[in-house]
Design an enzyme around this catalytic site. Structure first.
Site, mmCIF file in Angstrom:
data_model
loop_
_atom_site.group_PDB
_atom_site.id
_atom_site.type_symbol
_atom_site.label_atom_id
_atom_site.label_comp_id
_atom_site.label_asym_id
_atom_site.label_seq_id
_atom_site.Cartn_x
_atom_site.Cartn_y
_atom_site.Cartn_z
ATOM 1 N N LYS A 61 0.843 -1.206 0.000
ATOM 2 C CA LYS A 61 0.000 0.000 0.000
ATOM 3 C C LYS A 61 0.878 1.256 0.000
ATOM 4 C CE LYS A 61 -3.856 -2.380 2.213
ATOM 5 N NZ LYS A 61 -4.595 -2.753 3.430
ATOM 6 N N GLN A 105 -4.640 -1.442 9.628
ATOM 7 C CA GLN A 105 -4.630 -2.772 9.020
ATOM 8 C C GLN A 105 -5.262 -3.800 9.958
ATOM 9 O OE1 GLN A 105 -3.676 -3.378 5.868
ATOM 10 N NE2 GLN A 105 -4.106 -5.570 6.038
ATOM 11 N N ASP A 128 -10.976 3.055 4.338
ATOM 12 C CA ASP A 128 -11.446 1.670 4.254
ATOM 13 C C ASP A 128 -12.966 1.596 4.097
ATOM 14 O OD1 ASP A 128 -9.622 -0.476 4.299
ATOM 15 O OD2 ASP A 128 -9.097 -0.062 6.387
HETATM 16 N N1 GUN Z 1 -7.175 -6.770 6.176
HETATM 17 C C1 GUN Z 1 -7.623 -7.500 5.131
HETATM 18 N N2 GUN Z 1 -8.286 -6.727 4.245
HETATM 19 C C2 GUN Z 1 -8.261 -5.469 4.742
HETATM 20 C C3 GUN Z 1 -8.758 -4.228 4.267
HETATM 21 O O1 GUN Z 1 -9.386 -4.119 3.214
HETATM 22 N N3 GUN Z 1 -8.507 -3.149 5.068
HETATM 23 C C4 GUN Z 1 -7.835 -3.252 6.248
HETATM 24 N N4 GUN Z 1 -7.670 -2.150 6.962
HETATM 25 N N5 GUN Z 1 -7.358 -4.399 6.709
HETATM 26 C C5 GUN Z 1 -7.566 -5.501 5.956
#
Ligand code: GUN
Length: 297
Positions: A61, A105, A128
């Site tokens: 990311k 995350q 998100d």
């Molecule tokens: N862990 C797995 N998928 C995601 C996501 O789309 N966002 C976040 N913040 N954590 C994740």
């Protein structure tokens, strides 16, 4: 298989990498415009603990943010971080006007209440789309920040079938908060007929066989075989499962790719399908978040 047949099958593979590249180019152009107006879009990523997969996702990311010109901040904490200290970090990011997007995350360590943390993020910075205000807005069809993976899936479906999805029957396998439920809301907004099926659904095969669009998001390797599908369905595979094949680690989706390919009109591969779209839409959401905080942009 003859070369002609192989080529025909190849044409059915939805190239998530190339569509994600297109999305990132759109983002890059938007970022340039925003910077000309004096705002430097910034994404803060928070990681707690040492889950190896989460470390890889966060690194990807941050790298992609740098590629499109989005400034990124990384906050890495060890597993023992208290919930109070995590909430304080979010407070700081919420009030920092130079930070436009906040991503915590998941999963978080067990002693931290995930919902409390997600609810603590300023909804305008919630890239998100997991805050209840955004979840509610999305279910009302409003133009709020929406979760990256399902939003990226809608783009893949539209790139495949065209902009108008009205009346198509979409069956979503899985009811998670991150994919299944938001996918249903987003496809309803596109006027699809939406069915969500899950582990307790009766006659799962028969329901899946009604799908014009099937989205698999269950986390069960190779669960969806040809017998689940109607001919010429479009299949989106959200699964990322790590399995051992002949003693070697391999990533596979929730869809049995080779079994299903001859049957479908189009499908996403794993890897190279949905995965790159999730990151691309995180970047798009960061730009949208900057615009929500600066409506003049
Ligand atoms: N862990 C797995 N998928 C995601 C996501 O789309 N966002 C976040 N913040 N954590 C994740």
């Amino acid at each position: 298989m003859s070369i002609a047949l192989l080529q025909r099958e190849d044409n059915k593979i939805i190239d998530g990498k190339s569509i994600a590249h297109q999305v990132l180019q759109e983002v890059q152009a938007d970022v340039s415009k925003i910077k000309q107006k004096g705002i430097d879009p910034c994404l803060a990523v928070v990681l707690v603990g040492d889950d190896p997969a989460s470390h890889v996702y966060v690194r990807n990311k941050v790298e992609k943010a740098n590629v499109v010109g989005i400034r990124s901040l990384e906050f890495r904490f060890d597993e023992q971080l208290s919930e109070v200290d995590l909430l304080k970090t979010i407070d700081t990011l919420n009030t920092d006007p130079t930070v436009h997007g906040i991503l915590v995350q998941l999963p978080l360590p067990k002693h931290i209440d995930e919902i409390k943390v997600l609810e603590h993020i300023d909804p305008k910075k919630d890239v998100d789309g997991f805050h209840s205000e955004n979840v509610g807005g999305m279910s009302q069809g409003r133009d709020v920040l929406t979760p990256c993976t399902p939003t990226g899936c809608v783009r893949l479906i539209k790139e495949t079938l065209g902009q108008d999805l009205s009346g198509l029957h979409a069956v979503i396998v899985g009811r998670s908060n991150i994919v299944g439920k938001p996918m249903a809301a987003l496809l309803l907004k596109e006027n699809c007929t939406v069915t969500v099926v899950h582990s307790k659904t009766q006659d799962l095969h028969l329901v899946c066989q009604q799908a014009d669009i099937l989205v698999a998001a269950v986390g069960r390797p190779n669960m969806i075989t040809a017998s689940y599908l109607k001919a010429d369905a479009v299949v989106i595979d959200v699964g990322i499962n790590r399995v051992l094949e002949d003693g070697k680690p391999r990533l596979v989706g929730d869809v049995a790719f080779n079994d299903v390919l001859p049957m479908v009109s189009a499908m996403t591969p794993v890897p190279g399908g949905v995965g790159p779209m999730t990151i691309a839409y995180l970047m798009k959401n960061t730009v949208q978040a900057a615009r929500l905080q600066h409506p003049d942009l």
